[in-house]
Design an enzyme around this catalytic site. Structure first.
Site, PDB file in Angstrom:
ATOM      1  N   CYS A   1      -6.987 -28.696   1.237  1.00  0.00           N
ATOM      2  CA  CYS A   1      -7.025 -27.386   1.882  1.00  0.00           C
ATOM      3  C   CYS A   1      -6.132 -26.410   1.107  1.00  0.00           C
ATOM      4  O   CYS A   1      -4.925 -26.640   0.983  1.00  0.00           O
ATOM      5  CB  CYS A   1      -6.545 -27.501   3.323  1.00  0.00           C
ATOM      6  SG  CYS A   1      -6.609 -25.953   4.208  1.00  0.00           S
TER       7      CYS A   1
ATOM      8  N   CYS B   1      -4.352 -23.851   1.476  1.00  0.00           N
ATOM      9  CA  CYS B   1      -3.638 -22.887   2.313  1.00  0.00           C
ATOM     10  C   CYS B   1      -2.615 -22.086   1.505  1.00  0.00           C
ATOM     11  O   CYS B   1      -2.437 -20.896   1.723  1.00  0.00           O
ATOM     12  CB  CYS B   1      -2.966 -23.588   3.487  1.00  0.00           C
ATOM     13  SG  CYS B   1      -1.807 -24.877   3.000  1.00  0.00           S
TER      14      CYS B   1
ATOM     15  N   ASP C   1       3.825  14.757 -15.249  1.00  0.00           N
ATOM     16  CA  ASP C   1       3.631  16.181 -15.510  1.00  0.00           C
ATOM     17  C   ASP C   1       4.185  17.040 -14.378  1.00  0.00           C
ATOM     18  O   ASP C   1       3.967  18.242 -14.346  1.00  0.00           O
ATOM     19  CB  ASP C   1       2.143  16.499 -15.706  1.00  0.00           C
ATOM     20  CG  ASP C   1       1.335  16.283 -14.427  1.00  0.00           C
ATOM     21  OD1 ASP C   1       1.835  15.571 -13.540  1.00  0.00           O
ATOM     22  OD2 ASP C   1       0.229  16.825 -14.330  1.00  0.00           O
TER      23      ASP C   1
ATOM     24  N   THR D   1       7.777  17.913 -12.438  1.00  0.00           N
ATOM     25  CA  THR D   1       9.215  17.670 -12.376  1.00  0.00           C
ATOM     26  C   THR D   1       9.657  17.338 -10.963  1.00  0.00           C
ATOM     27  O   THR D   1      10.624  16.626 -10.759  1.00  0.00           O
ATOM     28  CB  THR D   1       9.986  18.903 -12.867  1.00  0.00           C
ATOM     29  OG1 THR D   1       9.587  20.043 -12.076  1.00  0.00           O
ATOM     30  CG2 THR D   1       9.682  19.180 -14.320  1.00  0.00           C
TER      31      THR D   1
END
Length: 458
Positions: free
Chosen positions: A309, A311, A353, A355
């Site tokens: 399994c 899990c 781009d 500030t």
């Protein structure tokens, strides 16, 4: 299990058939525009909390009475198995016979048969933790969308031949003229009709400083008019504003899950039936073909099913993605989904781009360049005029004067000049503060007078 979104394309109204099919599959249907049901943290995590408490009680009983503790672990497993098995049955009804929930259910039942009761309960507990983490991540995404939706007002003031009328934003069409009060948000993308105005667009662009717009410039929906009543011509159709487009991008990002999540889904569709088949062959082939004892090989088959399994793999994926999204959110970064998060691992360079997104959004005075006046006097005059203003640049000037310990003179007759700046009377002289490109140079030259003469402008 976190809620999912259902989209149906049809030429006619098939809502009744869709609702019937959803109910038959074991789910409930709710319109995405319907009010969200209020839930508590305790209610949302009740199943997980109950399982954790039962696990603790079972472990304590095992220390003092192992047979009783074993029975307690069986009861705990059955409690944890109920939501998982129910989901497995729902998926079977919809055609998904070998979902990961099916394997989890079979593995837990098999663990009970071989006596690994504590292991069975622990497997289910870990699986439910993974499911809860995934639901929590989805809830965070929905809250982000709700906050974005709150940027759009429900109504707008429409101006028709000089008369003002309150209308729902769905009634606005391109070409309509709307009016937005100072401090109000734009209900749609528009072209500014007012000569000039400042808009706070930080909720959309991240820029912390209000943006000055002139007549004819476009302003996105969700922006706030900072200082004055404005009129605009609507540009966007209902459902196609800047905010609506962002919402669509978020929905698309949620649908585009991380590649590792998609791999886990594909893996489980192949792995689940394969491991179940192998476990079945281990249990029945030796007894049927080689007359081996049934009890021993059934035990081995169930053991293989429990060990096989996955899990840990299923739990680790949503847990890792949720942890990454939460860590980014704590540091002020909003990541739209697991796919974007995984792509960040490949990023080598980042270009910014704006500030405002790199600073604290609190402007500071970085330089003073006086002309025929002392630097301290110029700063004091500017601070006197700007006192009381809410504009970030004005507040930066006042803070700079205070930090230098300057005596700021009193200013009177303060007046904001639309699109230009601000002026006031200081010690009998008129002082004007504005951006260099907002005031004609010839006016500045003509008014270049001594400081002690009325009419001097700075």
């Amino acid at each position: 299990m976190p809620p999912k979104k259902l989209l149906v394309n049809a030429d006619s109204n098939v809502s009744a058939q869709v609702e019937a099919a959803v109910v038959k599959a074991g789910y409930t249907l709710r319109n995405e525009h319907a009010p969200v049901e209020k839930t508590s943290l305790l209610r949302d995590n009740l199943a997980l909390i109950t399982l954790v408490l039962l696990m603790g009680i079972s472990w304590i009983l095992t220390q003092f009475n192992p047979p009783l503790g074993n029975l307690a672990f069986i009861a705990t497993t059955l409690v944890g198995l109920w939501p998982v098995a129910r989901q497995a049955l729902r998926l079977m009804k919809s055609g998904s016979w070998f979902a990961i929930e099916t394997l989890m259910s079979v593995a837990a039942i098999g663990a009970l048969f071989i006596g690994a009761t504590a292991e069975a309960a622990m497997v289910l507990l870990l699986f439910l933790i993974g499911e809860q983490l995934e639901g929590w991540a989805a809830s965070r995404a929905r809250k982000g969308v709700s906050a974005l939706m709150a940027l759009k007002p429900e109504t707008a003031i429409q101006v028709i031949q000089g008369e003002r009328k309150t209308v729902p934003i769905a009634a606005l069409r391109p070409g309509d003229v709307i009016e937005v009060a100072a401090g109000g948000r734009l209900p749609a993308d528009g072209t500014l009709l007012t000569a000039t105005a400042s808009f706070d667009e930080s909720a959309l662009t991240g820029e912390s400083i209000p943006v000055d717009r002139a007549a004819g410039e476009k302003v996105p929906a969700g922006a706030t008019s900072v200082d004055r009543l404005v009129q605009l011509t609507v540009l966007s159709e209902p459902g196609d504003s800047a905010i609506d487009r962002i919402l669509k991008l978020i929905e698309e990002a949620e649908e585009r899950r991380a590649p590792v999540e998609r791999f886990i889904d594909r893996f489980s569709r192949i792995y689940t039936p394969a491991i179940m088949l192998v476990a079945l062959l281990v249990a029945v082939v030796p007894p049927l073909l080689f007359s081996a004892p049934w009890s021993g090989w059934i035990y081995k088959g169930l053991t293989l099913l429990l060990i096989g399994c996955p899990c840990a793999l299923v739990i680790s994926t949503p847990a890792a993605i949720t942890s990454g999204l939460a860590a980014a959110a704590r540091r002020g970064a909003l990541i739209k989904g697991g796919a974007a998060l995984e792509q960040l691992a490949q990023v080598q360079q980042v270009a910014f781009d704006k500030t405002g997104t790199l600073t604290v959004g609190k402007p500071q005075v970085t330089g003073i360049f006086p002309y025929q006046i002392h630097e301290q006097d110029l700063l004091a005059l500017a601070a006197a005029v700007e006192q009381g203003s809410t504009h970030p640049l004005a507040q930066a000037i006042v803070r700079e004067a205070q930090s230098r310990g300057l005596t700021v003179p009193a200013a009177t007759a303060q007046r904001a000049l639309m699109g230009s700046g601000i002026e006031a009377e200081v010690a009998g002289s008129k002082v004007l503060i504005c951006a260099a490109d907002k005031f004609p140079a010839r006016i500045l030259r003509r008014n270049s007078l001594p400081l002690n003469r009325p009419g001097r402008r700075w």
